[in-house]
Write a protein that holds these residues in place. Structure first.
Motif, short mmCIF file in Angstrom:
data_model
loop_
_atom_site.label_atom_id
_atom_site.label_comp_id
_atom_site.label_asym_id
_atom_site.label_seq_id
_atom_site.Cartn_x
_atom_site.Cartn_y
_atom_site.Cartn_z
N ILE A 1 1.03 -1.22 -0.05
CA ILE A 1 0.19 -0.01 -0.18
C ILE A 1 0.95 1.29 -0.09
O ILE A 1 0.42 2.14 -0.93
CB ILE A 1 -0.82 -0.01 1.23
CG1 ILE A 1 -1.90 -1.22 1.32
CG2 ILE A 1 -1.66 1.33 1.23
CD1 ILE A 1 -2.61 -1.39 2.42
N ALA A 2 1.87 1.00 0.87
CA ALA A 2 2.83 2.54 0.92
C ALA A 2 3.44 2.43 -0.47
O ALA A 2 3.73 3.62 -0.68
CB ALA A 2 3.88 2.19 2.13
N ALA A 3 4.06 1.53 -0.90
CA ALA A 3 4.52 1.58 -2.36
C ALA A 3 3.80 2.35 -3.32
O ALA A 3 4.26 2.57 -4.21
CB ALA A 3 5.22 0.25 -2.68
N THR A 4 2.27 2.06 -3.24
CA THR A 4 1.43 2.37 -4.21
C THR A 4 0.95 3.92 -3.92
O THR A 4 1.15 4.49 -4.95
CB THR A 4 0.22 1.37 -4.28
OG1 THR A 4 0.53 0.14 -4.55
CG2 THR A 4 -0.75 1.92 -5.26
N VAL A 5 0.74 4.11 -2.84
CA VAL A 5 0.12 5.37 -2.58
C VAL A 5 1.18 6.46 -2.34
O VAL A 5 1.26 7.73 -2.85
CB VAL A 5 -0.73 5.32 -1.28
CG1 VAL A 5 -1.27 6.52 -0.60
CG2 VAL A 5 -1.81 4.42 -1.52
N ASP B 1 -3.81 9.24 -11.32
CA ASP B 1 -3.61 8.33 -10.27
C ASP B 1 -4.31 6.71 -10.64
O ASP B 1 -3.76 6.10 -9.92
CB ASP B 1 -4.32 9.08 -8.95
CG ASP B 1 -3.84 10.36 -8.54
OD1 ASP B 1 -2.37 10.37 -8.74
OD2 ASP B 1 -4.47 10.96 -8.17
N VAL B 2 -5.05 6.76 -11.59
CA VAL B 2 -5.58 5.71 -11.84
C VAL B 2 -4.79 4.40 -12.19
O VAL B 2 -4.67 3.38 -11.66
CB VAL B 2 -6.83 5.82 -12.98
CG1 VAL B 2 -7.46 4.43 -13.47
CG2 VAL B 2 -7.81 6.74 -12.50
N LEU B 3 -4.07 4.59 -13.19
CA LEU B 3 -3.18 3.41 -13.64
C LEU B 3 -2.25 2.94 -12.46
O LEU B 3 -2.09 1.74 -12.37
CB LEU B 3 -2.33 3.78 -15.04
CG LEU B 3 -2.99 4.06 -16.30
CD1 LEU B 3 -2.21 4.29 -17.40
CD2 LEU B 3 -3.78 2.59 -16.62
N PRO B 4 -1.64 4.03 -12.07
CA PRO B 4 -0.73 3.51 -10.79
C PRO B 4 -1.38 2.76 -9.55
O PRO B 4 -0.96 1.48 -9.13
CB PRO B 4 0.28 4.71 -10.18
CG PRO B 4 0.01 5.65 -11.32
CD PRO B 4 -1.43 5.29 -12.11
#
Length: 584
Positions: free
Chosen positions: A99-103, A267-270
């Motif tokens: 989650i951290a790596a994505t957000v 932000d959608v694709l990441p």
């Protein structure tokens, strides 16, 4: 018999497995005698879920309060839509770094926590949607995309990255760095610069040691709860906040209203990429956990229904400022140990956490942050599987190498690329086995029925002029050349064989590339006076051979139902006799 039937209904969800809403079916068949145990189990779970939820929220780079919001909603949703009566869902240590790596890369430079919450909520909605679509579409098999060796390596790498990432917090300072190497360097620099807070280190390290000791010596006692209570008492008695120890402080009172997280198109694709990885890890972990607990009762699980249940839980969390969740094997084990009977345990836990937020938001205000770091580090230790890694080294070096590669993928490339590496390695290993399958020559072993691998039975007798070969894979474009080279090599042996008989039972398919290869191979072998013969070919494969019109090249009489029939035909034609292998 009635008692046994009730037990099976309780543990396996017999009444609710066919219902689209298993929780309601469970409540209709609920027995009043189960309530005391479910109440106790729910309160024990609350004592674990509160500190762990807060700790895993911070591991994900989010405010601690979001861990409680997430715990409440996922418990409620899974209690209603989840097929298992004992699984416990919630924030998970394995998902926190993902989650951290994505957000965090999408959060503004000033690190706005509210934007991080919005992104994490959107991530939970996407994760839930992916899992629900996959579950309703019957795609529960996607959990098989990660093999156990690569999953072990991935989890080992995850455990190490979590440990390193929490070390500064355990010591009372913070590090602003990216990647495993940057975090290691930042921690070392902080220690050398004298940033370690002695009181924080004492609280964090002491809590970590106590959790480990209790887990080993008194496993039935919830070590996390003991450490949380003791650290809060220490903070109040010794004024730890005045000694530089950061405390959690008073939580926001009340419950968040339902909110639709609004994100930008950029932000959608990441977020989708992160959601796909999180969904894969979550469903793999959930299905393996559910299977292990179900196996104890002689039951099986429905992976598709589990995906739907977890998907709904993620959707519920996402609409209330939560983040993606998964199954917790450790919390499920605790619930079972203290007597949980049904998902009423989860309902009790959700109600208790809600009560804390509404009535006593300051209950945990003196909880030291290093204690939360200790909780996370203790959880990360449970992710690592050193014994499993050592076993791979002993029994299968190739799978040990895959595990190490997955481990390095997480450590060197990051958490999200690491899951991509793990999936790629698992799929690549399957392809490798089909590309270079096991192949051997068969012979007759006196006193042992059938035909056997000469590698396993060097004393096996051979039939002069006839070579029996086995190729343990379907024939397709990637291994067609390997198959042809093997048979051509056999045809050039001295003396040259008259028949090469393929034990075709392991060949489950023949694609068009392989069919063209068989045509060319038969023509080449016939030119050297060698016949290509098949035995034990499966009917669906034989029908494909006819469809490819290969019987125009390969003699239809050279397809035999069994190896014995092929060998008998060769012996009638040539009079050959079985002979012992030549020495050397």
């Amino acid at each position: 018999m009635r008692g046994r039937a009730a037990g099976r209904a309780m543990l396996g969800g017999v009444h609710g497995e066919s219902s689209p809403v298993p929780g309601l079916a469970m409540l209709r068949s609920y027995r009043r005698a189960w309530l005391p145990r479910d109440l106790v189990a729910g309160l024990v779970l609350t004592a674990l879920l509160v500190p762990q939820g807060m700790a895993y929220a911070e591991l994900a780079g989010l405010p601690a309060i979001t861990g409680l919001y997430t715990s409440i909603l996922c418990l409620l949703a899974y209690a209603v839509f989840g097929p298992s009566r004992i699984l416990v869902l919630g924030p998970d240590s394995s998902l926190g770094p993902m989650i951290a790596a994505t957000v965090l890369p999408l959060v503004a430079a000033d690190g706005d926590p509210q934007r991080a919450v919005v992104l994490a909520s959107a991530l939970a909605l996407m994760t839930g949607a992916i899992m629900m679509v996959a579950g309703l579409g019957g795609l529960g098999f996607v959990a098989d995309l990660i093999s156990k060796p690569t999953m072990i390596g991935y989890m080992n790498g995850l455990a190490l990255t979590i440990f390193v990432g929490q070390l500064p917090k355990l010591c009372g300072f913070s590090v602003d760095a990216e990647g495993f190497g940057g975090e290691v360097a930042g921690f070392v620099q902080g220690v050398l610069a004298g940033e370690v807070v002695p009181a924080a280190l004492a609280v964090g390290l002491g809590g970590l040691i106590l959790i480990g000791v209790l887990r080993r010596v008194l496993p039935r006692i919830p070590g996390v709860l003991v450490v949380v209570v003791l650290s809060m008492l220490a903070a109040a008695l010794f004024g730890l906040d005045e000694r530089g120890v950061v405390l959690v402080g008073t939580l926001p009172q009340g419950f968040p209203p339902p909110t639709l997280p609004l994100i930008g198109l950029s932000d959608v694709l990441p977020l989708l990429a992160g959601a796909a990885g999180i969904a894969l890890v979550s469903v793999t972990d959930t299905i393996s956990t559910a299977s292990s607990f179900a196996a104890r009762e002689g039951r099986t699980i429905d992976g598709n229904r589990e995906m739907v249940g977890i998907g709904v839980a993620n959707l519920a969390a996402g609409f209330f400022q939560g983040f993606p969740v998964s199954t917790s094997g450790s919390r499920t084990a605790v619930a079972v140990q203290v007597g949980a009977r049904t998902q009423v345990t989860g309902l009790v836990g959700a109600a208790a956490i809600t009560l804390i937020l509404l009535v006593a938001p300051g209950l945990l205000r003196t909880l030291p942050q290093p204690t939360l770091a200790a909780v996370v580090i203790a959880a990360s230790a449970s992710l690592a599987d050193v014994r499993g890694t050592a076993r791979l080294f002993r029994v299968r070096r190739t799978e040990f190498a895959l595990s190490v590669a997955a481990f390095l993928g997480v450590v060197l490339l990051g958490v999200l690329p690491g899951i991509a590496v793990a999936v790629a390695l698992s799929i690549g290993n399957v392809f490798r086995r089909a590309w270079w399958p096991y192949q051997t020559v068969l012979g007759r072993v006196p006193g042992l029925p059938g035909f056997h691998d000469v590698r396993s039975y060097p004393e096996a007798e051979l039939l002069p002029g006839c070579v029996l070969v086995r190729f343990d894979a379907p024939l397709f474009f990637a291994n067609a050349r390997t198959f042809r080279e093997q048979l051509e090599r056999r045809s050039r042996s001295d003396p040259a064989p008259r028949w090469i008989v393929v034990a075709a039972e392991p060949i489950t398919d023949v694609d068009t590339t392989a069919a063209d290869m068989l045509h060319d191979l038969d023509v080449a072998l016939n030119g050297r006076g060698v016949h290509l013969v098949f035995a034990e070919m499966k009917d669906p494969v034989r029908r494909k051979i006819d469809r490819y019109e290969l019987t125009g090249t390969i003699d239809p009489a050279h397809f035999f139902p069994t190896l014995d029939a092929a060998v008998d035909a060769f012996r009638r034609e040539t009079g050959a006799r079985w002979t012992a292998p030549r020495p050397g």
